[in-house]
Design a protein around this motif. Structure first.
Motif, mmCIF file in Angstrom:
data_model
loop_
_atom_site.group_PDB
_atom_site.id
_atom_site.type_symbol
_atom_site.label_atom_id
_atom_site.label_comp_id
_atom_site.label_asym_id
_atom_site.label_seq_id
_atom_site.Cartn_x
_atom_site.Cartn_y
_atom_site.Cartn_z
ATOM 1 N N ILE A 113 0.870 -1.170 0.000
ATOM 2 C CA ILE A 113 0.000 0.000 0.000
ATOM 3 C C ILE A 113 0.911 1.225 0.000
ATOM 4 C CG2 ILE A 113 -1.872 1.202 1.207
ATOM 5 C CD1 ILE A 113 -2.524 -1.716 0.209
ATOM 6 N N ASP A 114 0.624 2.190 -0.855
ATOM 7 C CA ASP A 114 1.458 3.386 -0.951
ATOM 8 C C ASP A 114 1.243 4.309 0.250
ATOM 9 O OD1 ASP A 114 2.430 2.481 -3.373
ATOM 10 O OD2 ASP A 114 1.114 3.737 -4.581
ATOM 11 N N GLU A 115 2.259 5.124 0.524
ATOM 12 C CA GLU A 115 2.226 6.156 1.560
ATOM 13 C C GLU A 115 1.997 5.596 2.965
ATOM 14 O OE1 GLU A 115 -0.308 9.389 0.375
ATOM 15 O OE2 GLU A 115 0.670 9.549 -1.566
ATOM 16 N N THR A 116 2.793 4.589 3.298
ATOM 17 C CA THR A 116 2.725 3.962 4.620
ATOM 18 C C THR A 116 4.051 4.175 5.358
ATOM 19 O OG1 THR A 116 3.492 1.842 3.727
ATOM 20 C CG2 THR A 116 1.105 2.196 3.831
ATOM 21 N N PRO A 117 4.032 4.110 6.693
ATOM 22 C CA PRO A 117 5.270 4.348 7.444
ATOM 23 C C PRO A 117 6.298 3.220 7.348
ATOM 24 C CG PRO A 117 3.419 4.041 8.941
ATOM 25 C CD PRO A 117 2.870 4.027 7.555
ATOM 26 N N LEU A 118 5.853 2.019 7.012
ATOM 27 C CA LEU A 118 6.770 0.881 6.970
ATOM 28 C C LEU A 118 6.225 -0.171 6.020
ATOM 29 C CD1 LEU A 118 9.169 -0.800 8.166
ATOM 30 C CD2 LEU A 118 7.579 -1.555 9.949
ATOM 31 N N VAL A 119 7.106 -0.711 5.177
ATOM 32 C CA VAL A 119 6.748 -1.868 4.364
ATOM 33 C C VAL A 119 7.812 -2.941 4.547
ATOM 34 C CG1 VAL A 119 5.374 -0.621 2.665
ATOM 35 C CG2 VAL A 119 7.806 -0.965 2.240
ATOM 36 N N LEU A 120 7.358 -4.167 4.568
ATOM 37 C CA LEU A 120 8.231 -5.320 4.740
ATOM 38 C C LEU A 120 7.951 -6.312 3.621
ATOM 39 C CD1 LEU A 120 7.340 -5.957 8.489
ATOM 40 C CD2 LEU A 120 9.359 -4.746 7.661
ATOM 41 N N GLU A 121 9.005 -6.824 3.017
ATOM 42 C CA GLU A 121 8.860 -7.957 2.105
ATOM 43 C C GLU A 121 9.143 -9.198 2.920
ATOM 44 O OE1 GLU A 121 9.842 -6.552 -2.376
ATOM 45 O OE2 GLU A 121 11.272 -7.890 -1.437
ATOM 46 N N VAL A 122 8.225 -10.156 2.870
ATOM 47 C CA VAL A 122 8.349 -11.325 3.736
ATOM 48 C C VAL A 122 8.051 -12.609 2.972
ATOM 49 C CG1 VAL A 122 7.655 -9.964 5.758
ATOM 50 C CG2 VAL A 122 5.940 -11.297 4.523
ATOM 51 N N ASP A 123 8.571 -13.696 3.520
ATOM 52 C CA ASP A 123 8.220 -15.054 3.095
ATOM 53 C C ASP A 123 7.561 -15.730 4.286
ATOM 54 O OD1 ASP A 123 9.649 -14.635 0.699
ATOM 55 O OD2 ASP A 123 11.477 -15.461 1.574
ATOM 56 N N ILE A 124 6.703 -16.679 4.025
ATOM 57 C CA ILE A 124 6.086 -17.435 5.113
ATOM 58 C C ILE A 124 7.094 -18.459 5.622
ATOM 59 C CG2 ILE A 124 4.217 -18.991 5.779
ATOM 60 C CD1 ILE A 124 2.590 -17.700 3.446
ATOM 61 N N GLU A 125 7.459 -18.330 6.891
ATOM 62 C CA GLU A 125 8.425 -19.229 7.521
ATOM 63 C C GLU A 125 7.717 -20.491 8.035
ATOM 64 O OE1 GLU A 125 12.351 -19.970 9.334
ATOM 65 O OE2 GLU A 125 11.685 -18.587 7.793
ATOM 66 N N SER A 126 6.589 -20.301 8.736
ATOM 67 C CA SER A 126 5.843 -21.440 9.283
ATOM 68 C C SER A 126 4.459 -20.985 9.712
ATOM 69 C CB SER A 126 6.585 -22.045 10.492
ATOM 70 O OG SER A 126 6.638 -21.117 11.549
ATOM 71 N N GLU A 127 3.617 -21.945 10.000
ATOM 72 C CA GLU A 127 2.279 -21.681 10.538
ATOM 73 C C GLU A 127 2.075 -22.598 11.740
ATOM 74 O OE1 GLU A 127 -0.680 -22.058 7.453
ATOM 75 O OE2 GLU A 127 0.423 -20.713 6.129
ATOM 76 N N THR A 128 1.544 -22.019 12.824
ATOM 77 C CA THR A 128 1.339 -22.769 14.059
ATOM 78 C C THR A 128 -0.091 -22.575 14.534
ATOM 79 O OG1 THR A 128 3.651 -22.386 14.662
ATOM 80 C CG2 THR A 128 2.153 -23.056 16.431
ATOM 81 N N PRO A 129 -0.838 -23.657 14.799
ATOM 82 C CA PRO A 129 -2.208 -23.518 15.303
ATOM 83 C C PRO A 129 -2.243 -22.730 16.608
ATOM 84 C CG PRO A 129 -1.735 -25.806 14.724
ATOM 85 C CD PRO A 129 -0.433 -25.058 14.676
ATOM 86 N N ALA A 130 -3.287 -21.903 16.766
ATOM 87 C CA ALA A 130 -3.471 -21.109 17.989
ATOM 88 C C ALA A 130 -4.967 -20.899 18.213
ATOM 89 C CB ALA A 130 -2.739 -19.777 17.884
ATOM 90 N N GLY A 131 -5.673 -21.930 18.662
ATOM 91 C CA GLY A 131 -7.111 -21.825 18.905
ATOM 92 C C GLY A 131 -7.874 -21.614 17.612
ATOM 93 N N ASP A 132 -8.718 -20.560 17.574
ATOM 94 C CA ASP A 132 -9.501 -20.299 16.368
ATOM 95 C C ASP A 132 -8.709 -19.477 15.342
ATOM 96 O OD1 ASP A 132 -9.527 -17.874 17.703
ATOM 97 O OD2 ASP A 132 -11.707 -17.684 17.757
ATOM 98 N N HIS A 133 -7.413 -19.290 15.617
ATOM 99 C CA HIS A 133 -6.489 -18.613 14.709
ATOM 100 C C HIS A 133 -5.258 -19.504 14.534
ATOM 101 C CE1 HIS A 133 -8.957 -15.142 15.558
ATOM 102 N NE2 HIS A 133 -8.238 -14.404 14.742
#
Length: 169
Positions: A113-133
């Motif tokens: 999104i343009d005009e934001t205070p911070l942008v990060l390029e990321v890769d998905i490292e892992s996913e961990t179950p956490a209840g309903d998320h």
């Protein structure tokens, strides 16, 4: 004396209780097969400096995350105080999430999104179950800080701007 009260442990009561904690709002986005795909989240957090990691909690019911998972690289944009409408759109129906929202491409599939205070390029490292998320742990590949923009906050179920103050020495 400060008045306090206990709340029941229902989903609604916990949502209201958690709303007392202000959090930043991020857009997580990618361009997949020529189509902008993204979502808003208020659960992003820095995790580690070495290795560089961030994390975001995603609802198990998300229909957007499985699409974002297909991307080679994701863009995480910390939304600015001028992005209240963009935050609402990114949390709304997928077909109109990017209507009127200006974006730019990063490397791979990352979309910012343009005009934001911070942008990060990321890769998905892992996913961990956490209840309903689940926790999506994200490896940070690049960072762009843009000091001229202040952050958007989600607090008490409302979006508000945030301007940091600096204490005099």
């Amino acid at each position: 004396m400060v008045e306090t009260h206990s709340v029941e442990l229902s989903g609604r009561a916990l949502r209201d209780a958690f709303a007392q904690f202000p959090s930043g709002v991020v857009a997580i986005a990618a361009e997949i097969d020529g189509v902008a795909v993204g979502m808003a989240a208020s659960t992003f957090a820095p995790v580690s400096l070495e290795p560089p990691l961030g994390g975001v909690f995603i609802a198990n019911s998300s229909s957007t995350w499985p699409k974002l998972r297909e991307a080679r690289t994701l863009g995480v944009s910390i939304l600015s105080s001028t992005h209240s409408l963009a935050a609402r759109k990114l949390a709304g129906p997928a077909v109109s999430r990017f209507d009127g929202v200006t974006t730019s491409r990063g490397h791979g599939d990352a979309l910012f999104i343009d005009e934001t205070p911070l942008v990060l390029e990321v890769d998905i490292e892992s996913e961990t179950p956490a209840g309903d998320h689940f926790l999506a742990l994200l490896r940070i590949r690049s960072v762009q800080v843009r000091d001229e923009h202040s952050a958007l906050l989600f607090h008490r179920s409302a979006l508000t701007g945030f301007t940091p103050t600096v204490d005099a020495p």
